[in-house]
Design a protein around this motif. Structure first.
Motif, PDB file in Angstrom:
ATOM      1  N   ALA A  51      51.812   6.867  61.532  1.00 15.96           N
ATOM      2  CA  ALA A  51      52.876   7.025  60.539  1.00 15.96           C
ATOM      3  C   ALA A  51      53.895   8.064  61.002  1.00 15.96           C
ATOM      4  CB  ALA A  51      52.282   7.428  59.193  1.00 15.96           C
ATOM      5  N   ALA A  52      53.406   9.169  61.587  1.00 15.70           N
ATOM      6  CA  ALA A  52      54.309  10.220  62.077  1.00 15.70           C
ATOM      7  C   ALA A  52      55.188   9.692  63.209  1.00 15.70           C
ATOM      8  CB  ALA A  52      53.501  11.426  62.548  1.00 15.70           C
ATOM      9  N   PHE A  53      54.584   8.933  64.118  1.00 19.59           N
ATOM     10  CA  PHE A  53      55.348   8.374  65.246  1.00 19.59           C
ATOM     11  C   PHE A  53      56.407   7.391  64.769  1.00 19.59           C
ATOM     12  CE2 PHE A  53      55.670   4.654  68.112  1.00 19.59           C
ATOM     13  CZ  PHE A  53      56.434   5.241  69.114  1.00 19.59           C
ATOM     14  N   VAL A  54      56.030   6.465  63.895  1.00 16.37           N
ATOM     15  CA  VAL A  54      56.975   5.449  63.394  1.00 16.37           C
ATOM     16  C   VAL A  54      58.125   6.116  62.648  1.00 16.37           C
ATOM     17  CG1 VAL A  54      57.265   3.517  61.792  1.00 16.37           C
ATOM     18  CG2 VAL A  54      55.269   3.607  63.305  1.00 16.37           C
ATOM     19  N   LEU A  55      57.800   7.103  61.808  1.00 21.26           N
ATOM     20  CA  LEU A  55      58.844   7.789  61.049  1.00 21.26           C
ATOM     21  C   LEU A  55      59.795   8.536  61.979  1.00 21.26           C
ATOM     22  CD1 LEU A  55      60.100   8.639  58.395  1.00 21.26           C
ATOM     23  CD2 LEU A  55      58.427  10.501  58.249  1.00 21.26           C
ATOM     24  N   TYR A  56      59.242   9.180  63.006  1.00 18.21           N
ATOM     25  CA  TYR A  56      60.094   9.918  63.941  1.00 18.21           C
ATOM     26  C   TYR A  56      61.007   8.969  64.719  1.00 18.21           C
ATOM     27  CZ  TYR A  56      61.544  13.683  67.026  1.00 18.21           C
ATOM     28  OH  TYR A  56      62.287  14.624  67.702  1.00 18.21           O
ATOM     29  N   MET A  57      60.477   7.834  65.107  1.00 18.44           N
ATOM     30  CA  MET A  57      61.281   6.841  65.801  1.00 18.44           C
ATOM     31  C   MET A  57      62.432   6.362  64.915  1.00 18.44           C
ATOM     32  SD  MET A  57      60.561   5.940  68.966  1.00 18.44           S
ATOM     33  CE  MET A  57      61.146   4.251  69.031  1.00 18.44           C
ATOM     34  N   LEU A  58      62.123   6.079  63.655  1.00 19.39           N
ATOM     35  CA  LEU A  58      63.150   5.604  62.731  1.00 19.39           C
ATOM     36  C   LEU A  58      64.223   6.668  62.508  1.00 19.39           C
ATOM     37  CD1 LEU A  58      60.966   3.765  60.049  1.00 19.39           C
ATOM     38  CD2 LEU A  58      62.453   2.724  61.765  1.00 19.39           C
ATOM     39  N   LEU A  59      63.796   7.911  62.355  1.00 13.94           N
ATOM     40  CA  LEU A  59      64.747   8.996  62.154  1.00 13.94           C
ATOM     41  C   LEU A  59      65.624   9.191  63.392  1.00 13.94           C
ATOM     42  CD1 LEU A  59      62.521  11.649  60.322  1.00 13.94           C
ATOM     43  CD2 LEU A  59      64.210  10.102  59.324  1.00 13.94           C
ATOM     44  N   SER A  60      65.035   9.017  64.571  1.00 14.77           N
ATOM     45  CA  SER A  60      65.801   9.139  65.810  1.00 14.77           C
ATOM     46  C   SER A  60      66.840   8.031  65.916  1.00 14.77           C
ATOM     47  CB  SER A  60      64.866   9.089  67.024  1.00 14.77           C
ATOM     48  OG  SER A  60      63.925  10.145  66.986  1.00 14.77           O
ATOM     49  N   LEU A  61      66.466   6.821  65.524  1.00 15.28           N
ATOM     50  CA  LEU A  61      67.377   5.685  65.614  1.00 15.28           C
ATOM     51  C   LEU A  61      68.536   5.795  64.622  1.00 15.28           C
ATOM     52  CD1 LEU A  61      64.815   2.767  66.058  1.00 15.28           C
ATOM     53  CD2 LEU A  61      66.360   3.707  67.788  1.00 15.28           C
ATOM     54  N   THR A  62      68.307   6.484  63.493  1.00 20.42           N
ATOM     55  CA  THR A  62      69.384   6.605  62.509  1.00 20.42           C
ATOM     56  C   THR A  62      70.565   7.396  63.066  1.00 20.42           C
ATOM     57  OG1 THR A  62      68.388   8.592  61.519  1.00 20.42           O
ATOM     58  CG2 THR A  62      67.822   6.456  60.535  1.00 20.42           C
ATOM     59  N   ASP A  63      70.312   8.223  64.096  1.00 20.31           N
ATOM     60  CA  ASP A  63      71.412   8.960  64.716  1.00 20.31           C
ATOM     61  C   ASP A  63      72.444   7.995  65.294  1.00 20.31           C
ATOM     62  OD1 ASP A  63      72.885  11.140  65.781  1.00 20.31           O
ATOM     63  OD2 ASP A  63      71.943  10.813  67.719  1.00 20.31           O
ATOM     64  N   LYS A  64      71.974   6.914  65.903  1.00 11.64           N
ATOM     65  CA  LYS A  64      72.890   5.909  66.440  1.00 11.64           C
ATOM     66  C   LYS A  64      73.547   5.112  65.324  1.00 11.64           C
ATOM     67  CE  LYS A  64      71.895   6.935  70.694  1.00 11.64           C
ATOM     68  NZ  LYS A  64      72.915   7.644  71.518  1.00 11.64           N
ATOM     69  N   VAL A  65      72.783   4.872  64.251  1.00 11.55           N
ATOM     70  CA  VAL A  65      73.301   4.060  63.147  1.00 11.55           C
ATOM     71  C   VAL A  65      74.447   4.772  62.441  1.00 11.55           C
ATOM     72  CG1 VAL A  65      72.752   3.000  60.922  1.00 11.55           C
ATOM     73  CG2 VAL A  65      71.113   2.863  62.809  1.00 11.55           C
ATOM     74  N   ASP A  66      74.244   6.060  62.100  1.00  6.71           N
ATOM     75  CA  ASP A  66      75.308   6.741  61.358  1.00  6.71           C
ATOM     76  C   ASP A  66      76.552   6.956  62.220  1.00  6.71           C
ATOM     77  OD1 ASP A  66      74.575   8.896  62.943  1.00  6.71           O
ATOM     78  OD2 ASP A  66      73.584   9.990  61.341  1.00  6.71           O
ATOM     79  N   GLY A  67      76.337   7.169  63.532  1.00  4.03           N
ATOM     80  CA  GLY A  67      77.488   7.293  64.426  1.00  4.03           C
ATOM     81  C   GLY A  67      78.278   5.997  64.510  1.00  4.03           C
ATOM     82  N   TYR A  68      77.556   4.876  64.586  1.00  6.13           N
ATOM     83  CA  TYR A  68      78.218   3.561  64.655  1.00  6.13           C
ATOM     84  C   TYR A  68      78.980   3.275  63.357  1.00  6.13           C
ATOM     85  CZ  TYR A  68      78.785  -1.499  64.436  1.00  6.13           C
ATOM     86  OH  TYR A  68      79.294  -2.758  64.285  1.00  6.13           O
ATOM     87  N   LEU A  69      78.353   3.568  62.219  1.00  2.00           N
ATOM     88  CA  LEU A  69      79.003   3.313  60.933  1.00  2.00           C
ATOM     89  C   LEU A  69      80.268   4.151  60.772  1.00  2.00           C
ATOM     90  CD1 LEU A  69      75.964   3.098  58.472  1.00  2.00           C
ATOM     91  CD2 LEU A  69      77.491   1.248  59.150  1.00  2.00           C
TER      92      LEU A  69
END
Length: 204
Positions: A51-69
């Motif tokens: 759960a910790a790994f999946v959550l960290y991965m998702l949080l890391s990916l949101t950096d690209k998402v908010d920049g793109y948006l």
């Protein structure tokens, strides 16, 4: 007056900025999961470490998402420029603190990365006061990417240890090697920032 206030509020709470705020809010949850998953040495709870790994991965990916948006919707705001780097640094240092607590990362690595961030942040403030914008360069972006991949590798290796996967130790060693590279890039990119801004800082 109310319409002007609502318009200003709406200009701040863009989709990109909302995602950045969500990223910050979920960092304590990641830390709690990671801490609870660790039972000592390389002994980890399977479900919590995953759960910790999946959550960290998702949080890391949101950096690209908010920049793109922000770029695609032309909604780059001063609030976003202020908050996004803070979210990125919190995400990196939350994982580094977890690894430090678990004795899986060298304390000097954490110190060097922290020192560099303080110095570069101070440099940006001095440069900004002199009307100079210090943008992230390619080397700095490579530093950030290498650090994030290394941290994700650490967390994934903990999941593999928890499930008894044979190559968990190999992944941990690879993640440690990437962390060494990340620290090297941290130092070099930090020196490059100061060299590029030497006229602002040292007046030479």
């Amino acid at each position: 007056m109310a319409d002007a206030s609502n318009k200003q509020l709406n200009s701040i709470w863009t989709p990109a900025n909302v995602i950045t705020c969500v990223r910050i809010l979920f960092i304590p949850l990641f830390m709690a999961l990671a801490l609870l998953s660790h039972h000592g040495a390389l002994d980890f709870d399977p479900a919590l470490s995953l759960a910790a790994f999946v959550l960290y991965m998702l949080l890391s990916l949101t950096d690209k998402v908010d920049g793109y948006l922000a770029r695609s919707r032309n909604e780059i705001t001063d609030f976003g420029k202020f908050l996004d780097p803070i979210a990125d640094k919190l995400l990196v240092f939350s994982a580094l603190l977890i690894l430090l607590q678990q004795n899986t990362v060298n304390i000097w690595f954490v110190f060097i990365i922290l020192l560099r961030e303080f110095l570069v942040s101070a440099l940006r403030m001095v440069a900004s006061a002199n009307g100079v914008v210090v943008a992230a360069d390619r080397l700095g972006k490579w530093k950030t990417a290498t650090t994030m991949v290394s941290l994700c590798g650490y967390l994934l290796s903990f999941v593999l240890f928890a499930y008894g996967v044979s190559f968990a130790s190999m992944l941990l060693v690879l993640s440690q090697a990437l962390m060494v590279i990340a620290v090297f890039l941290t130092v070099v990119s930090g020196l490059q920032y100061f060299w590029n801004c030497r006229k602002v800082v040292f007046r030479v």
